[in-house]
Write a protein that holds these residues in place. Structure first.
Motif, mmCIF file in Angstrom:
data_model
loop_
_atom_site.group_PDB
_atom_site.id
_atom_site.type_symbol
_atom_site.label_atom_id
_atom_site.label_comp_id
_atom_site.label_asym_id
_atom_site.label_seq_id
_atom_site.Cartn_x
_atom_site.Cartn_y
_atom_site.Cartn_z
ATOM 1 N N ARG A 23 30.203 34.027 49.933
ATOM 2 C CA ARG A 23 31.505 34.170 50.581
ATOM 3 C C ARG A 23 32.406 35.114 49.787
ATOM 4 N N GLU A 24 33.219 35.842 50.514
ATOM 5 C CA GLU A 24 34.213 36.689 49.863
ATOM 6 C C GLU A 24 35.226 35.823 49.134
ATOM 7 N N GLY A 25 35.604 36.250 47.941
ATOM 8 C CA GLY A 25 36.602 35.501 47.189
ATOM 9 C C GLY A 25 36.257 35.409 45.723
ATOM 10 N N ASP A 26 36.986 34.558 45.023
ATOM 11 C CA ASP A 26 36.788 34.330 43.593
ATOM 12 C C ASP A 26 36.149 32.961 43.413
ATOM 13 N N HIS A 27 35.035 32.913 42.698
ATOM 14 C CA HIS A 27 34.266 31.678 42.588
ATOM 15 C C HIS A 27 34.102 31.264 41.130
ATOM 16 N N ASP A 28 34.456 30.017 40.813
ATOM 17 C CA ASP A 28 34.087 29.437 39.528
ATOM 18 C C ASP A 28 32.598 29.124 39.573
ATOM 19 N N THR A 29 31.904 29.391 38.496
ATOM 20 C CA THR A 29 30.492 29.024 38.424
ATOM 21 C C THR A 29 30.368 27.716 37.647
ATOM 22 N N SER A 30 29.164 27.198 37.587
ATOM 23 C CA SER A 30 28.935 25.967 36.822
ATOM 24 C C SER A 30 28.924 26.233 35.326
ATOM 25 N N ILE A 31 28.930 27.519 34.940
ATOM 26 C CA ILE A 31 28.969 27.879 33.520
ATOM 27 C C ILE A 31 30.426 28.056 33.116
ATOM 28 N N PRO A 32 30.919 27.316 32.120
ATOM 29 C CA PRO A 32 32.325 27.431 31.713
ATOM 30 C C PRO A 32 32.697 28.861 31.354
ATOM 31 N N ASP A 33 33.859 29.297 31.833
ATOM 32 C CA ASP A 33 34.451 30.608 31.526
ATOM 33 C C ASP A 33 33.800 31.773 32.259
ATOM 34 N N LEU A 34 32.833 31.515 33.134
ATOM 35 C CA LEU A 34 32.172 32.590 33.884
ATOM 36 C C LEU A 34 32.557 32.492 35.359
ATOM 37 N N THR A 35 33.147 33.567 35.899
ATOM 38 C CA THR A 35 33.560 33.570 37.300
ATOM 39 C C THR A 35 32.920 34.738 38.047
ATOM 40 N N LEU A 36 32.774 34.568 39.361
ATOM 41 C CA LEU A 36 32.164 35.568 40.241
ATOM 42 C C LEU A 36 33.207 36.033 41.242
ATOM 43 N N HIS A 37 33.239 37.351 41.491
ATOM 44 C CA HIS A 37 34.257 37.930 42.368
ATOM 45 C C HIS A 37 33.586 38.831 43.400
ATOM 46 N N ILE A 38 33.811 38.529 44.688
ATOM 47 C CA ILE A 38 33.181 39.257 45.788
ATOM 48 C C ILE A 38 34.259 39.724 46.764
ATOM 49 N N ARG A 39 34.188 40.995 47.157
ATOM 50 C CA ARG A 39 35.103 41.545 48.152
ATOM 51 C C ARG A 39 34.304 42.343 49.177
ATOM 52 N N ASN A 40 34.618 42.132 50.458
ATOM 53 C CA ASN A 40 33.922 42.837 51.542
ATOM 54 C C ASN A 40 34.630 44.114 51.971
ATOM 55 N N THR A 41 35.861 44.290 51.529
ATOM 56 C CA THR A 41 36.639 45.487 51.872
ATOM 57 C C THR A 41 37.473 45.880 50.657
ATOM 58 N N PRO A 42 37.899 47.129 50.586
ATOM 59 C CA PRO A 42 38.845 47.505 49.532
ATOM 60 C C PRO A 42 40.104 46.646 49.638
ATOM 61 N N THR A 43 40.768 46.427 48.506
ATOM 62 C CA THR A 43 41.940 45.557 48.473
ATOM 63 C C THR A 43 43.203 46.348 48.165
ATOM 64 N N GLU A 44 44.319 45.736 48.462
ATOM 65 C CA GLU A 44 45.604 46.322 48.101
ATOM 66 C C GLU A 44 45.815 46.195 46.593
ATOM 67 N N PRO A 45 46.525 47.145 45.963
ATOM 68 C CA PRO A 45 46.841 47.006 44.541
ATOM 69 C C PRO A 45 47.595 45.698 44.281
ATOM 70 N N LEU A 46 47.151 44.966 43.266
ATOM 71 C CA LEU A 46 47.717 43.646 42.972
ATOM 72 C C LEU A 46 48.146 43.579 41.517
ATOM 73 N N HIS A 47 49.373 43.154 41.282
ATOM 74 C CA HIS A 47 49.844 42.925 39.922
ATOM 75 C C HIS A 47 49.219 41.637 39.397
ATOM 76 N N CYS A 48 48.631 41.704 38.217
ATOM 77 C CA CYS A 48 48.034 40.522 37.616
ATOM 78 C C CYS A 48 47.968 40.719 36.110
ATOM 79 N N ILE A 49 47.503 39.702 35.397
ATOM 80 C CA ILE A 49 47.370 39.791 33.951
ATOM 81 C C ILE A 49 45.905 39.618 33.586
ATOM 82 N N TYR A 50 45.332 40.641 32.968
ATOM 83 C CA TYR A 50 43.958 40.562 32.476
ATOM 84 C C TYR A 50 43.981 39.914 31.093
ATOM 85 N N THR A 51 43.107 38.942 30.887
ATOM 86 C CA THR A 51 43.030 38.255 29.600
ATOM 87 C C THR A 51 41.815 38.753 28.814
ATOM 88 N N LEU A 52 41.645 38.234 27.605
ATOM 89 C CA LEU A 52 40.513 38.589 26.754
ATOM 90 C C LEU A 52 39.216 38.241 27.490
#
Length: 299
Positions: A23-52
């Motif tokens: 599915r499109e979206g942001d997914h937590d995995t069963s492994i701590p601190d590891l996430t999966l990100h899927i997009r089916n179309t280009p996205t609008e620019p989004l303000h966010c904070i990237y961490t370490l």
């Protein structure tokens, strides 16, 4: 050895990741601190904070703007973020039949510092042009280690005993690889970047407090001018501008996720004047708070 986006190892990891969450979206995995990100179309620019963190782009492409600097990360590349940064990010290449697929592993500063000490690695040169975000082609060893980490979801009984070992292997490979000197710079005892990291950690916990540049500089054990210079070199913004971004991003999250209105959110993040909050929010995100939240919910 570096690998290209069409390499079978990248494709195999992309297939494994996509099978984990189609599915499109942001997914937590069963492994701590590891996430999966899927997009089916280009996205609008989004303000966010990237961490370490370490990001692997397995399909598609994304673009990250930091102040006036632009980073493009495409399939077969990795992006290492060694510092919590306000950025503008968006997916630029993605379709329903060839979606954007990215893996993000949140890194632990303590593990990085400990591993640097254990390996007795040389410190980076003082002439190093430190980059809080660096992009490099994925090498085979890093791809293999990430594949084994993600593959633990098939044998959940081993996650607790093996995940931390694989994470340490990934850190070791990063320290020895093309990202290495930037990561070593972060862990260097007494380096300005380490002091700034500590201040940013404090700011993230205390952003609602009223605090000036001199107080922040004192906490970093620097003069105000040196602190401002090192902070801007690492983050691309002044300390007070960075603090403002933290507050506005937190207010946005509070409205979007917890249903607070603009007045409530402005108070939570330390604004005394709702009108000032609304002006600064509109300046950063392009719309007044209520209209921006409506747009995000519709999206």
């Amino acid at each position: 050895m570096l690998i290209t986006s069409g390499n079978s190892m990248i494709q195999s990891l992309a297939d494994t990741a996509f099978a984990y969450g189609r599915r499109e979206g942001d997914h937590d995995t069963s492994i701590p601190d590891l996430t999966l990100h899927i997009r089916n179309t280009p996205t609008e620019p989004l303000h966010c904070i990237y961490t370490l963190s370490l990001s692997l782009i397995l399909q598609g492409s994304k673009q990250v703007a930091i102040d006036d600097r632009l980073r493009i990360c495409s399939a077969g590349q990795s992006m290492l973020t060694t510092f919590d940064l306000p950025v503008i990010s968006h997916v630029t290449e993605a379709t329903r039949y060839h979606p954007f697929i990215g893996l993000v592993l949140k890194l632990d500063y303590g593990l990085i510092a400990q591993t640097c000490t254990e390996l007795n690695l040389e410190r980076p040169s003082k002439d190093l042009r430190y980059q809080a975000i660096s992009t490099q082609d994925i090498d085979t060893g890093l791809c293999d280690a990430m594949s084994r980490l993600l593959g633990l979801h098939l044998t959940p009984e081993y996650i607790e005993s093996l995940a931390q070992l694989y994470k340490k292997e990934i850190v070791i490979r990063l320290l020895h690889g093309s990202h290495g000197m930037h990561l070593r710079h972060l862990a260097s005892v007494g380096s300005p970047s380490r002091q700034i990291v500590q201040i940013v950690a404090w700011m993230k916990q205390n952003f609602a407090q009223a605090i000036g540049i001199n107080e922040l500089a004192d906490k970093a054990h620097m003069s105000a001018s040196a602190f401002r210079q090192h902070f801007k070199a690492l983050t691309g913004s002044s300390p007070l501008q960075y603090l403002k971004h933290l507050r506005l991003q937190e207010a946005r999250d509070q409205m979007l996720l917890n249903g607070l209105d603009a007045s409530q959110a402005s108070g939570v993040v330390g604004y005394e004047s709702p009108s000032q909050f609304s002006r600064e929010y509109s300046r950063l995100f392009g719309l007044p708070p209520q209209k921006d939240i409506q747009r995000l919910r519709q999206a």
